[in-house]
Design an enzyme around this catalytic site. Structure first.
Site, PDB file in Angstrom:
ATOM      1  N   ASP A   9      11.662  -0.512   7.563  1.00 42.91           N
ATOM      2  CA  ASP A   9      11.734  -0.483   6.119  1.00 42.91           C
ATOM      3  C   ASP A   9      13.225  -0.604   5.767  1.00 42.91           C
ATOM      4  O   ASP A   9      14.084  -0.514   6.653  1.00 42.91           O
ATOM      5  CB  ASP A   9      11.131   0.837   5.613  1.00 42.91           C
ATOM      6  CG  ASP A   9      11.363   1.051   4.136  1.00 42.91           C
ATOM      7  OD1 ASP A   9      11.158   0.102   3.349  1.00 42.91           O
ATOM      8  OD2 ASP A   9      11.781   2.170   3.759  1.00 42.91           O
ATOM      9  N   ASP A  11      15.003   0.404   2.126  1.00 43.15           N
ATOM     10  CA  ASP A  11      15.505   1.487   1.280  1.00 43.15           C
ATOM     11  C   ASP A  11      15.217   2.851   1.900  1.00 43.15           C
ATOM     12  O   ASP A  11      14.085   3.132   2.324  1.00 43.15           O
ATOM     13  CB  ASP A  11      14.846   1.428  -0.101  1.00 43.15           C
ATOM     14  CG  ASP A  11      15.265   0.192  -0.883  1.00 43.15           C
ATOM     15  OD1 ASP A  11      16.385  -0.291  -0.678  1.00 43.15           O
ATOM     16  OD2 ASP A  11      14.457  -0.298  -1.697  1.00 43.15           O
ATOM     17  N   ASP A  20      17.241  -0.515  -5.616  1.00 43.84           N
ATOM     18  CA  ASP A  20      16.945  -0.765  -7.032  1.00 43.84           C
ATOM     19  C   ASP A  20      17.615   0.283  -7.907  1.00 43.84           C
ATOM     20  O   ASP A  20      18.323  -0.032  -8.877  1.00 43.84           O
ATOM     21  CB  ASP A  20      15.434  -0.748  -7.277  1.00 43.84           C
ATOM     22  CG  ASP A  20      14.717  -1.938  -6.662  1.00 43.84           C
ATOM     23  OD1 ASP A  20      15.399  -2.932  -6.323  1.00 43.84           O
ATOM     24  OD2 ASP A  20      13.489  -1.881  -6.521  1.00 43.84           O
ATOM     25  N   ASP A  95       9.980  -3.204   0.221  1.00 50.45           N
ATOM     26  CA  ASP A  95       9.568  -3.402  -1.168  1.00 50.45           C
ATOM     27  C   ASP A  95      10.782  -3.528  -2.081  1.00 50.45           C
ATOM     28  O   ASP A  95      10.694  -3.254  -3.279  1.00 50.45           O
ATOM     29  CB  ASP A  95       8.661  -2.244  -1.620  1.00 50.45           C
ATOM     30  CG  ASP A  95       7.939  -2.548  -2.919  1.00 50.45           C
ATOM     31  OD1 ASP A  95       7.915  -3.731  -3.317  1.00 50.45           O
ATOM     32  OD2 ASP A  95       7.423  -1.607  -3.555  1.00 50.45           O
ATOM     33  N   ASP A 179      10.064   5.406   5.383  1.00 50.66           N
ATOM     34  CA  ASP A 179      10.186   6.694   4.693  1.00 50.66           C
ATOM     35  C   ASP A 179       9.184   6.888   3.563  1.00 50.66           C
ATOM     36  O   ASP A 179       8.790   8.008   3.257  1.00 50.66           O
ATOM     37  CB  ASP A 179      11.597   6.839   4.100  1.00 50.66           C
ATOM     38  CG  ASP A 179      11.785   5.928   2.891  1.00 50.66           C
ATOM     39  OD1 ASP A 179      11.703   6.421   1.745  1.00 50.66           O
ATOM     40  OD2 ASP A 179      11.977   4.720   3.077  1.00 50.66           O
TER      41      ASP A 179
END
Length: 273
Positions: A9, A11, A20, A95, A179
Site C-alpha cells: 500500500d 499512504d 491526499d 487508493d 494499513d
C-alpha cells in the site's frame, strides 16, 4: 529475480501520512475539504479539491513541491532498495492517485524499484489542472465487493488479477503490506505460504483481529518504518532460505536417482544414507 512478490500500500505504509490530506492541509484548504467531505465519495472529493486548488491559483508545481516534503521513515527507503537489490518483484496497490505516487517515488529515488503501480488515474489537463479519476468507474457499475472497500477501488480484485498473471510454475510467494480498511480485502486473497504485514493498531489490523482465522496467510504486524524493515527483511530471508533448502533437497534426490546401480553395489561403504 527471486520468487518473491512484495505488494505495498502507499499512504501510511510507504509514506507516513495520507498524501491526499497532506496536499490539502499543506496548501491551506483543510476547512473547505472538511466542509465538502460529507457530500461525496473520497475519490470524487479529491478531484473536486483539485478544481478548487486550480481556481485559487495553485499550480502543478506548487503541488509537486508539497509532495516533495512528504514525511517518510528513512528505513522504509532502505527496505525497498534492499528488497529490490535481492531481486524481489515490488508493486504498489494504492487508493491515492498516480500523479501523487509517481511524483513522490521519483523524488525519493525509488521509482525504478517498482514493476507496477495500481492506483487511481490522474493526469494534468490542457488547463494545467490535475484531474483525478476512480480506478473502478463506480458511476457505471459497482465492483461488487462486500468487504469494506471504497466504491472506486477494490484492492482484492487487483490482487486477483496479479495472482492470475503469475505462473504457478514460478512458485511465487507473496508479501502484502498495508494499513487501511481497504487493505483487508486483499489480505483475504493470499494462501498459507504467503505473508500479510498489517500496520499494528490501524484499521486493517483491527479488522484482522476480529477473526484472524479468516486470513490464510501468515500474519506479521509492524508499528513503524524501522520495524517494517526488520520484519520485511526477515520474511525475505526466510523465503530465500526455504527456497534454497528445497532446491538443494531436489538436487540431491536427482543426483541419487541418476547414480547407476552398478557403481554403488561394489562400494557399500561409499553409499550415503
Amino acid at each position: 529475480m527471486s520468487n518473491i512478490v512484495i505488494i505495498f500500500d502507499f499512504d501510511k505504509t510507504i509514506i507516513d501520512c495520507d498524501s491526499d490530506n497532506w496536499v490539502v492541509d499543506e496548501l491551506g484548504f483543510t476547512d473547505l475539504f472538511n466542509q465538502i467531505l460529507p457530500t461525496m465519495p473520497w475519490n470524487s472529493l479529491m478531484d473536486r479539491m483539485m478544481i478548487e486548488l486550480h481556481s485559487h491559483g495553485i499550480t502543478i508545481e506548487d503541488i509537486e513541491n508539497v509532495l516533495h516534503r512528504i514525511p517518510i521513515h528513512h528505513r522504509i527507503i532502505t527496505a525497498i532498495k534492499s528488497a529490490h537489490a535481492l531481486g524481489c518483484d515490488l508493486r504498489i496497490v494504492s487508493d491515492a492517485n498516480v500523479f501523487f505516487v509517481e511524483t513522490i517515488l521519483k523524488h525519493l529515488g525509488i521509482s525504478e524499484c517498482f514493476t507496477e503501480i495500481n492506483t487511481n488515474p490522474g493526469y494534468v489537463n490542457q488547463q494545467r489542472r490535475l484531474t483525478i479519476m476512480p480506478y473502478h468507474d463506480f458511476n457505471k457499475a459497482s465492483h461488487g465487493c462486500t468487504n469494506p472497500c471504497p466504491p472506486n477501488m477494490c484492492k482484492g480484485l487487483i490482487i486477483d488479477r496479479i495472482q492470475d498473471t503469475v505462473s504457478e510454475l514460478d512458485n511465487k510467494r507473496f508479501i502484502y503490506l498495508g494499513d487501511g480498511a481497504g487493505d483487508y480485502c486483499p489480505s483475504l486473497r493470499f494462501r498459507e505460504r504467503d505473508f500479510v504485514m498489517p500496520r499494528k493498531n490501524y484499521p486493517v489490523w483491527d479488522l484482522i483481529c476480529k477473526d484472524p482465522s479468516l486470513v490464510k496467510a501468515q500474519i506479521h504486524a509492524w508499528n513503524d518504518g524501522e520495524e517494517l524493515e526488520q520484519v520485511l527483511m526477515k520474511l525475505i530471508n526466510k523465503i530465500m532460505i526455504e527456497g534454497n533448502a528445497k532446491f538443494i533437497s531436489s538436487d540431491c534426490k536427482l543426483q541419487t536417482l541418476s547414480t547407476p546401480v552398478f557403481e554403488t553395489l561394489p562400494k557399500p561403504l561409499s553409499i550415503r544414507p
